[in-house]
Design an enzyme around this catalytic site. Structure first.
Site, PDB file in Angstrom:
ATOM      1  N   PRO A  72      26.326  17.310 -14.103  1.00 27.59           N
ATOM      2  CA  PRO A  72      25.465  18.430 -13.712  1.00 27.59           C
ATOM      3  C   PRO A  72      24.006  17.990 -13.758  1.00 27.59           C
ATOM      4  O   PRO A  72      23.553  17.425 -14.748  1.00 27.59           O
ATOM      5  CB  PRO A  72      25.766  19.488 -14.784  1.00 27.59           C
ATOM      6  CG  PRO A  72      26.252  18.716 -15.971  1.00 27.59           C
ATOM      7  CD  PRO A  72      26.957  17.512 -15.423  1.00 27.59           C
ATOM      8  N   MET A  73      23.270  18.241 -12.665  1.00 29.32           N
ATOM      9  CA  MET A  73      21.866  17.822 -12.584  1.00 29.32           C
ATOM     10  C   MET A  73      21.036  18.949 -11.993  1.00 29.32           C
ATOM     11  O   MET A  73      21.254  19.347 -10.840  1.00 29.32           O
ATOM     12  CB  MET A  73      21.743  16.545 -11.742  1.00 29.32           C
ATOM     13  CG  MET A  73      22.360  15.322 -12.390  1.00 29.32           C
ATOM     14  SD  MET A  73      22.332  13.849 -11.317  1.00 29.32           S
ATOM     15  CE  MET A  73      23.766  14.167 -10.262  1.00 29.32           C
ATOM     16  N   HIS A 101      26.520  12.469 -23.464  1.00 30.22           N
ATOM     17  CA  HIS A 101      25.436  11.648 -22.932  1.00 30.22           C
ATOM     18  C   HIS A 101      24.988  10.754 -24.081  1.00 30.22           C
ATOM     19  O   HIS A 101      24.476  11.238 -25.081  1.00 30.22           O
ATOM     20  CB  HIS A 101      24.283  12.532 -22.449  1.00 30.22           C
ATOM     21  CG  HIS A 101      23.179  11.763 -21.769  1.00 30.22           C
ATOM     22  ND1 HIS A 101      22.315  12.349 -20.881  1.00 30.22           N
ATOM     23  CD2 HIS A 101      22.791  10.468 -21.859  1.00 30.22           C
ATOM     24  CE1 HIS A 101      21.446  11.442 -20.450  1.00 30.22           C
ATOM     25  NE2 HIS A 101      21.712  10.300 -21.042  1.00 30.22           N
ATOM     26  N   LYS A 111      29.256  19.518 -23.179  1.00 32.52           N
ATOM     27  CA  LYS A 111      28.522  18.293 -22.868  1.00 32.52           C
ATOM     28  C   LYS A 111      27.317  18.240 -23.798  1.00 32.52           C
ATOM     29  O   LYS A 111      26.491  19.157 -23.809  1.00 32.52           O
ATOM     30  CB  LYS A 111      28.077  18.254 -21.416  1.00 32.52           C
ATOM     31  CG  LYS A 111      27.408  16.921 -21.016  1.00 32.52           C
ATOM     32  CD  LYS A 111      27.195  16.840 -19.514  1.00 32.52           C
ATOM     33  CE  LYS A 111      26.660  15.457 -19.120  1.00 32.52           C
ATOM     34  NZ  LYS A 111      25.238  15.280 -19.488  1.00 32.52           N
ATOM     35  N   CYS A 121      20.650  19.504 -22.602  1.00 31.53           N
ATOM     36  CA  CYS A 121      19.423  19.554 -21.821  1.00 31.53           C
ATOM     37  C   CYS A 121      18.215  19.735 -22.738  1.00 31.53           C
ATOM     38  O   CYS A 121      18.208  20.641 -23.585  1.00 31.53           O
ATOM     39  CB  CYS A 121      19.484  20.699 -20.816  1.00 31.53           C
ATOM     40  SG  CYS A 121      17.996  20.845 -19.797  1.00 31.53           S
ATOM     41  N   GLY A 153      25.525  10.263 -13.070  1.00 29.29           N
ATOM     42  CA  GLY A 153      24.504  11.221 -12.689  1.00 29.29           C
ATOM     43  C   GLY A 153      23.647  10.716 -11.553  1.00 29.29           C
ATOM     44  O   GLY A 153      24.024  10.764 -10.390  1.00 29.29           O
ATOM     45  N   GLY A 194      23.321   6.357 -18.094  1.00 26.88           N
ATOM     46  CA  GLY A 194      23.027   4.996 -17.677  1.00 26.88           C
ATOM     47  C   GLY A 194      24.082   4.326 -16.825  1.00 26.88           C
ATOM     48  O   GLY A 194      24.041   3.105 -16.663  1.00 26.88           O
ATOM     49  N   ASN A 253      28.802   9.593 -20.631  1.00 29.25           N
ATOM     50  CA  ASN A 253      27.756   9.787 -19.624  1.00 29.25           C
ATOM     51  C   ASN A 253      26.498   9.060 -20.093  1.00 29.25           C
ATOM     52  O   ASN A 253      26.304   8.860 -21.281  1.00 29.25           O
ATOM     53  CB  ASN A 253      27.490  11.294 -19.456  1.00 29.25           C
ATOM     54  CG  ASN A 253      26.283  11.607 -18.592  1.00 29.25           C
ATOM     55  OD1 ASN A 253      25.407  12.365 -19.003  1.00 29.25           O
ATOM     56  ND2 ASN A 253      26.219  11.047 -17.406  1.00 29.25           N
TER      57      ASN A 253
END
Length: 332
Positions: A13-14, A167, A135, A96, A229, A209, A207
């Site tokens: 998700p971005m 992440h 996440k 986030c 991503g 890199g 997630n």
């Protein structure tokens, strides 16, 4: 625990990127990938324009809705609404680091409150029958990543989630922008590997890199799934390698002609519904990264798709400037 989708690869998700138009393109290139929405705040789902926020094309399945928030009751209701819209998974954002999430005390801020994370996930899980996932980061600010990640993961397991996506960087809530938080904190894949080793029965995905599908696939000996991503967004054609590198299918050249035809048709439907051509083409800029003519492709879409009167045929005009490396691709 809800059974998880048979997922090995996902597109992350971005915010501002993985909207419905982007996801349609990604699905066209990677039929087996799990796709994610941008993060949608629970309050927006409860009080906003749901069709605009949550609508998607059926071709996007399997598709996960990522929700931001920290109120268990609101998150449960938002998850229920998401399930009713047809999403295959509901995901809680605990990673986030933007100013927006900090002001609302959710996102990466929740890494400091594993008990609250557990309550949020429990409420969401009880509200829906589709998988609920989380996440997260490996920690924030001065936290020691080992106890920080373990505490959130244990709370998620106790809540009955189906998957934990990590992440593999810390988030710094002060001093770094969201963009810098995706690049500056060092990657720590070993921390995620150790989490998976400690929780052998839990789906743990990695997630952070992962610039190419090939690089992502190399981690699948240590974790259950991988999530790309920016690499997927900036070079979407690489997603065509998911079938061969992740799922072991015979490699096939991309039928770019068919992709272009499909995107022209999709853009036409989007514009007929009141959208703009640039809503679609902005996600296609990187489609021919590394190919002769890619610069001209980017130039045409960037400069002319925003002009009044631009039509979906502009996509074909731009494609005519691309000189594909493979004869099979050129003939497609």
């Amino acid at each position: 625990m809800r059974p998880y989708l048979p997922i090995r690869f996902a597109v992350a998700p971005m915010i501002d990127w993985t909207d419905r138009n982007c996801r349609y393109l990604h699905r066209r290139l990677a039929p087996h990938a799990l796709l994610y929405t941008e993060m949608v705040v629970a309050d927006a789902i409860l009080h906003g324009d749901r069709d605009r926020l949550l609508g998607f094309d059926p071709a996007e399945h399997p598709l996960a809705l990522q929700i931001g928030g920290s109120d268990p009751g609101k998150l449960a209701e938002a998850a229920r609404i998401g399930e009713a819209f047809g999403y295959d998974e509901i995901n809680l954002n605990v990673g986030c680091p933007s100013d927006r999430v900090q002001s609302g005390a959710f996102g990466a801020c929740l890494m400091r409150e594993p008990a609250l994370v557990g309550r949020c996930l429990s409420a969401m899980r009880e509200a829906v029958s589709v998988p609920v996932t989380v996440k997260c980061r490996i920690g924030v600010d001065e936290q020691d990543p080992k106890p920080a990640l373990d505490a959130v993961a244990d709370a998620a397991v106790d809540a009955g989630v189906s998957a934990i996506w990590v992440h593999a960087r810390k988030a710094w809530l002060q001093g770094l922008s969201p963009k810098e938080n995706r690049e500056i904190p060092p990657l720590d894949y070993d921390r995620v590997y150790r989490l998976k080793a400690r929780l052998p029965g839990m789906f743990v995905g990695l997630n952070g890199g992962l610039a190419t599908v090939e690089a992502a696939a190399a981690h699948l000996t240590r974790v259950d799934g991988v999530m790309m991503g920016r690499g997927a967004y900036q070079n979407p054609s690489d997603l065509a390698h998911v079938a061969s590198l992740i799922h072991g299918e015979p490699p096939e050249p991309i039928d770019y002609g068919a992709v272009i035809d499909d995107m022209v048709s999709y853009a036409g439907r989007h514009m007929a519904a009141g959208g703009r051509l640039s809503n679609v083409t902005r996600h296609m800029i990187g489609l021919f990264t590394g190919q002769p003519g890619a610069r001209r492709w980017r130039q045409i879409l960037s400069e002319r798709a925003v002009r009044p009167g631009a039509t979906p045929e502009l996509i074909r005009e731009a494609f005519a400037e691309v000189r594909l490396d493979s004869p099979a691709e050129a003939a497609a």
